[in-house]
Design a protein around this motif. Structure first.
Motif, PDB file in Angstrom:
ATOM      1  N   TRP A  26       1.022  -1.426   0.070  1.00 33.18           N
ATOM      2  CA  TRP A  26      -0.232  -0.035   0.375  1.00 33.18           C
ATOM      3  C   TRP A  26       0.693   1.295   0.107  1.00 33.18           C
ATOM      4  CZ3 TRP A  26       0.316   3.595   4.247  1.00 33.18           C
ATOM      5  CH2 TRP A  26       1.317   2.925   5.313  1.00 33.18           C
ATOM      6  N   ALA A  27       2.228   0.911  -0.019  1.00 34.75           N
ATOM      7  CA  ALA A  27       3.126   2.188   0.188  1.00 34.75           C
ATOM      8  C   ALA A  27       4.574   1.678  -0.909  1.00 34.75           C
ATOM      9  CB  ALA A  27       3.246   2.477   1.951  1.00 34.75           C
ATOM     10  N   ASP A  28       4.189   1.284  -1.573  1.00 36.58           N
ATOM     11  CA  ASP A  28       5.208   0.851  -2.060  1.00 36.58           C
ATOM     12  C   ASP A  28       5.977   2.405  -3.340  1.00 36.58           C
ATOM     13  OD1 ASP A  28       6.328  -0.665  -5.650  1.00 36.58           O
ATOM     14  OD2 ASP A  28       6.950  -1.874  -4.016  1.00 36.58           O
ATOM     15  N   THR A  29       5.272   2.531  -4.285  1.00 35.94           N
ATOM     16  CA  THR A  29       4.958   3.786  -5.347  1.00 35.94           C
ATOM     17  C   THR A  29       5.097   5.278  -4.456  1.00 35.94           C
ATOM     18  OG1 THR A  29       3.689   2.470  -6.667  1.00 35.94           O
ATOM     19  CG2 THR A  29       4.419   4.767  -6.769  1.00 35.94           C
ATOM     20  N   MET A  30       4.264   5.669  -3.596  1.00 36.96           N
ATOM     21  CA  MET A  30       4.456   7.343  -3.273  1.00 36.96           C
ATOM     22  C   MET A  30       4.130   7.373  -1.741  1.00 36.96           C
ATOM     23  SD  MET A  30       2.115   9.086  -6.227  1.00 36.96           S
ATOM     24  CE  MET A  30       3.031   8.942  -8.014  1.00 36.96           C
ATOM     25  N   ARG A  50      -0.530  10.595   2.802  1.00 43.26           N
ATOM     26  CA  ARG A  50      -1.209   9.391   1.527  1.00 43.26           C
ATOM     27  C   ARG A  50       0.058   8.953   1.541  1.00 43.26           C
ATOM     28  NH1 ARG A  50      -2.521  13.232  -3.814  1.00 43.26           N
ATOM     29  NH2 ARG A  50      -2.768  11.408  -4.887  1.00 43.26           N
ATOM     30  N   ALA A  51      -0.523   7.201   0.669  1.00 46.22           N
ATOM     31  CA  ALA A  51       0.481   6.409   0.070  1.00 46.22           C
ATOM     32  C   ALA A  51      -0.074   5.535  -0.933  1.00 46.22           C
ATOM     33  CB  ALA A  51       0.997   5.565   1.088  1.00 46.22           C
ATOM     34  N   THR A  52       0.049   5.165  -1.719  1.00 40.92           N
ATOM     35  CA  THR A  52      -0.332   4.725  -3.301  1.00 40.92           C
ATOM     36  C   THR A  52       0.704   3.413  -3.241  1.00 40.92           C
ATOM     37  OG1 THR A  52      -1.658   3.613  -4.788  1.00 40.92           O
ATOM     38  CG2 THR A  52       0.139   5.642  -4.761  1.00 40.92           C
ATOM     39  N   GLY A  53       0.240   2.094  -3.644  1.00 40.19           N
ATOM     40  CA  GLY A  53       1.603   1.004  -4.000  1.00 40.19           C
ATOM     41  C   GLY A  53      -0.213   0.271  -5.571  1.00 40.19           C
ATOM     42  N   ILE A  69      -5.831   4.210  -3.076  1.00 43.61           N
ATOM     43  CA  ILE A  69      -4.685   5.005  -2.107  1.00 43.61           C
ATOM     44  C   ILE A  69      -5.093   5.318  -0.562  1.00 43.61           C
ATOM     45  CG2 ILE A  69      -4.230   8.124  -1.712  1.00 43.61           C
ATOM     46  CD1 ILE A  69      -4.711   8.536  -4.917  1.00 43.61           C
ATOM     47  N   PHE A  70      -4.448   4.745   0.112  1.00 41.44           N
ATOM     48  CA  PHE A  70      -4.202   4.697   1.511  1.00 41.44           C
ATOM     49  C   PHE A  70      -4.450   6.227   2.819  1.00 41.44           C
ATOM     50  CE2 PHE A  70      -3.959   1.003  -0.300  1.00 41.44           C
ATOM     51  CZ  PHE A  70      -4.886   0.203  -0.261  1.00 41.44           C
ATOM     52  N   LEU A  71      -4.811   5.989   3.918  1.00 46.61           N
ATOM     53  CA  LEU A  71      -3.291   6.948   4.890  1.00 46.61           C
ATOM     54  C   LEU A  71      -2.894   6.279   5.377  1.00 46.61           C
ATOM     55  CD1 LEU A  71      -6.353   9.033   5.852  1.00 46.61           C
ATOM     56  CD2 LEU A  71      -4.471   9.471   4.457  1.00 46.61           C
ATOM     57  N   GLY A  72      -1.663   6.358   5.702  1.00 49.41           N
ATOM     58  CA  GLY A  72      -1.013   6.131   6.724  1.00 49.41           C
ATOM     59  C   GLY A  72      -0.456   6.703   8.477  1.00 49.41           C
ATOM     60  N   TYR A  73       0.301   6.580   9.212  1.00 43.94           N
ATOM     61  CA  TYR A  73       0.915   6.988  10.396  1.00 43.94           C
ATOM     62  C   TYR A  73       1.613   7.084  10.862  1.00 43.94           C
ATOM     63  CZ  TYR A  73      -0.153   7.930  15.460  1.00 43.94           C
ATOM     64  OH  TYR A  73       0.426   8.375  16.287  1.00 43.94           O
ATOM     65  N   ALA A  85       7.043   5.688  11.802  1.00 44.64           N
ATOM     66  CA  ALA A  85       5.526   5.446  11.066  1.00 44.64           C
ATOM     67  C   ALA A  85       6.095   4.142  11.465  1.00 44.64           C
ATOM     68  CB  ALA A  85       5.700   5.812   9.554  1.00 44.64           C
ATOM     69  N   ASP A  86       4.329   3.797  10.608  1.00 43.07           N
ATOM     70  CA  ASP A  86       4.010   2.321  11.131  1.00 43.07           C
ATOM     71  C   ASP A  86       3.469   2.158   9.969  1.00 43.07           C
ATOM     72  OD1 ASP A  86       2.435  -0.154  11.570  1.00 43.07           O
ATOM     73  OD2 ASP A  86       0.545   0.714  12.751  1.00 43.07           O
ATOM     74  N   PHE A  87       4.674   1.213   9.099  1.00 40.20           N
ATOM     75  CA  PHE A  87       4.583   0.365   7.905  1.00 40.20           C
ATOM     76  C   PHE A  87       4.037  -0.496   7.835  1.00 40.20           C
ATOM     77  CE2 PHE A  87       6.760   4.153   5.920  1.00 40.20           C
ATOM     78  CZ  PHE A  87       6.204   4.588   5.115  1.00 40.20           C
ATOM     79  N   SER A  88       3.536  -1.179   9.259  1.00 46.70           N
ATOM     80  CA  SER A  88       3.131  -2.549   8.770  1.00 46.70           C
ATOM     81  C   SER A  88       1.561  -2.895   8.381  1.00 46.70           C
ATOM     82  CB  SER A  88       2.674  -2.928  10.444  1.00 46.70           C
ATOM     83  OG  SER A  88       1.500  -2.146  10.999  1.00 46.70           O
ATOM     84  N   ARG A  89       0.688  -1.693   8.587  1.00 45.38           N
ATOM     85  CA  ARG A  89      -0.869  -1.336   7.526  1.00 45.38           C
ATOM     86  C   ARG A  89      -1.266  -0.557   7.397  1.00 45.38           C
ATOM     87  NH1 ARG A  89      -1.126  -2.385  13.061  1.00 45.38           N
ATOM     88  NH2 ARG A  89      -3.026  -2.113  14.094  1.00 45.38           N
ATOM     89  N   PRO A  90      -1.691   0.041   6.521  1.00 41.52           N
ATOM     90  CA  PRO A  90      -2.531   1.329   6.207  1.00 41.52           C
ATOM     91  C   PRO A  90      -2.869   1.367   8.036  1.00 41.52           C
ATOM     92  CG  PRO A  90      -2.940   0.471   4.596  1.00 41.52           C
ATOM     93  CD  PRO A  90      -2.612  -0.943   5.723  1.00 41.52           C
ATOM     94  N   CYS A  91      -4.015   3.203   8.375  1.00 42.48           N
ATOM     95  CA  CYS A  91      -4.511   3.431   9.390  1.00 42.48           C
ATOM     96  C   CYS A  91      -5.801   3.624   9.426  1.00 42.48           C
ATOM     97  CB  CYS A  91      -4.100   4.793  10.206  1.00 42.48           C
ATOM     98  SG  CYS A  91      -3.976   6.203   9.386  1.00 42.48           S
ATOM     99  N   LEU A  92      -6.167   3.944   7.796  1.00 48.84           N
ATOM    100  CA  LEU A  92      -7.745   3.750   6.971  1.00 48.84           C
ATOM    101  C   LEU A  92      -7.282   3.889   5.871  1.00 48.84           C
ATOM    102  CD1 LEU A  92     -10.528   4.649   7.810  1.00 48.84           C
ATOM    103  CD2 LEU A  92      -9.429   7.097   6.575  1.00 48.84           C
ATOM    104  N   SER A  93      -7.975   2.236   4.891  1.00 49.78           N
ATOM    105  CA  SER A  93      -8.264   1.993   3.875  1.00 49.78           C
ATOM    106  C   SER A  93      -9.641   2.269   2.933  1.00 49.78           C
ATOM    107  CB  SER A  93      -7.932   0.478   3.888  1.00 49.78           C
ATOM    108  OG  SER A  93      -6.859   0.547   4.479  1.00 49.78           O
ATOM    109  N   PRO A  94      -9.279   2.300   1.865  1.00 49.56           N
ATOM    110  CA  PRO A  94     -10.735   3.127   1.347  1.00 49.56           C
ATOM    111  C   PRO A  94     -11.233   1.400   1.077  1.00 49.56           C
ATOM    112  CG  PRO A  94      -8.815   2.679  -0.522  1.00 49.56           C
ATOM    113  CD  PRO A  94      -8.323   3.341   1.076  1.00 49.56           C
TER     114      PRO A  94
END
Length: 401
Positions: A26-30, A50-53, A69-73, A85-94
């Motif tokens: 979910w955060a691989d690209t931006m 904001r993050a995406t992959g 596009i996801f939200l990270g924390y 930063a917590d990249f284990s999972r998004p904090c809010l996902s579509p």
């Protein structure tokens, strides 16, 4: 005649604070456009970004690979330099529902409403209002494709949306941006209890009037025409539906008695600021929640885009309330105060330079700001607050000394 004050120096970190994470889907690209909010009573700062992959599980037959596009924390305990930063999972996902009847979400009253945040959660702006924390998001009903290669909002949408076989209006039929408000629990966010951290409140813009983003709310009610009302700023892609036809995308103010009534046809709107300088030629928009300066004054950070070559840059204006309580521009900086210069701020997936702030807090006399750079990574800058305000104050509403 007084000698004009020079612009205050901005201090930028020499490296990005957050970058894309290879192997984190979910955060691989931006990883970009972060927002800030203080943790009351502590030196801590919370960040949403904001993050995406690539997301092959949501790919539809015959369609490009989607990039939801996801939200990270992330959190900092030292004001600005170090972030966890917590990249284990998004904090809010579509939710990524692909059937019309499933694109629903429970709001904080428990009612099921149309989920305008079903596909993308973009450009968070965190703020506090009436003792609660909120975030505004620019949302789309369906995920994006590789939008840096082809800007086609419907390229990953289901056939029924593309062909108009639904009752969800322009939000589905064009996959345009609708700005949405979520309530945020910082107590749940910090320990990673993300399922309890967000509550859908309402959409803030009317999709039937077109694409609309860069929505921020003032952090308190304002006395307008004799009543205390909520005040928001928004940037419609087309101004025709708001009484000012033919303008480039500009900043409008809106007032409402209830948060849920902002998208209603009865809500009043008024033009706040339109592009007037060359570096604003393509569009301007509010960057994040205004900062109170005095009884009737607010510092508004805002961004402008000139064209694909000059790109997005940042500046500031000072707002005052007029006779009936509406905000108006009193002082407007005519120069770009934040410009992409460092190599990592300029090199991204888009050729257009971009420095885009979505959050700031005042601590110890400094304004600390987070920004997206090159539409790819997150940066952080700071500036002495009072010299910044004095510099902006020397110009009138048209940017003249």
């Amino acid at each position: 005649m007084k000698t004009p004050l020079p612009p205050p120096p901005f201090c930028y970190l020499p490296d990005p604070v957050l970058v894309p994470q290879p192997g984190v889907a979910w955060a691989d690209t931006m990883v970009l456009n972060p927002s800030l909010i203080e943790e009351p009573g502590t030196p801590g700062l919370h960040m949403l970004f904001r993050a995406t992959g690539p997301w092959p599980s949501a790919r539809l037959p015959g369609r490009p690979l989607p990039y939801p596009i996801f939200l990270g924390y992330a959190r900092s305990s030292d004001l600005w330099e170090n972030w966890r930063a917590d990249f284990s999972r998004p904090c809010l996902s579509p939710r990524l529902a692909m059937e019309a009847e499933e694109i629903r979400i429970a709001n904080r009253q428990g009612d099921f409403v149309v989920d305008y945040a079903n596909g993308c959660l973009e450009d968070p702006r965190l703020f506090r209002l009436e003792g609660r924390s909120y975030v505004t998001l620019a949302c789309r009903m369906f995920p994006a494709g590789p939008y840096w290669e082809k800007d086609s909002p419907l390229q990953c949408a289901p056939d029924w949306a593309v062909r108009g076989r639904h009752s969800l209006g322009r939000a589905a039929g064009e996959n345009l941006t609708v700005s949405v408000l979520f309530e945020v629990s910082l107590d749940a966010l910090s320990p990673g209890r993300y399922d309890a951290a967000f509550r859908y409140v309402t959409h803030l813009t009317d999709p039937e009037r077109g694409d609309n983003r860069d929505v921020v709310l003032f952090p308190e009610k304002m006395r307008i025409t004799g009543r205390d009302r909520y005040v928001g700023l928004h940037r419609p892609k087309e101004s025709d539906g708001y009484g000012d036809a033919g303008l480039p995308p500009a900043i409008f103010a809106a007032v409402s008695d209830r948060l849920e009534e902002f998208p209603a046809p009865s809500t009043r709107h008024r033009l706040l600021a339109a592009p007037i300088f060359e570096w604003e030629g393509d569009r301007i928009g509010a960057s994040w929640t205004p900062i109170r300066l005095g009884e009737d004054e607010w510092l508004l950070p805002y961004h402008g885009k000139q064209d694909a070559k000059v790109g997005y840059t940042q500046s500031f204006m000072i707002l005052k309330t007029d006779g009936d309580g509406w905000p108006r521009v009193a002082h407007r900086c005519p120069v770009r105060l934040m410009v992409a210069r460092q190599k990592w701020e300029l090199e991204g997936r888009f050729p257009t330079p971009c420095l885009f702030t979505c959050g700031g807090v005042v601590r110890g006399g400094e304004l600390i700001m987070t920004y997206g750079a090159a539409d790819t990574v997150c940066g952080l800058a700071r500036v002495d607050f009072e010299p910044l305000v004095r510099f902006v104050r020397q110009f009138d509403e048209d940017g003249k000394t």
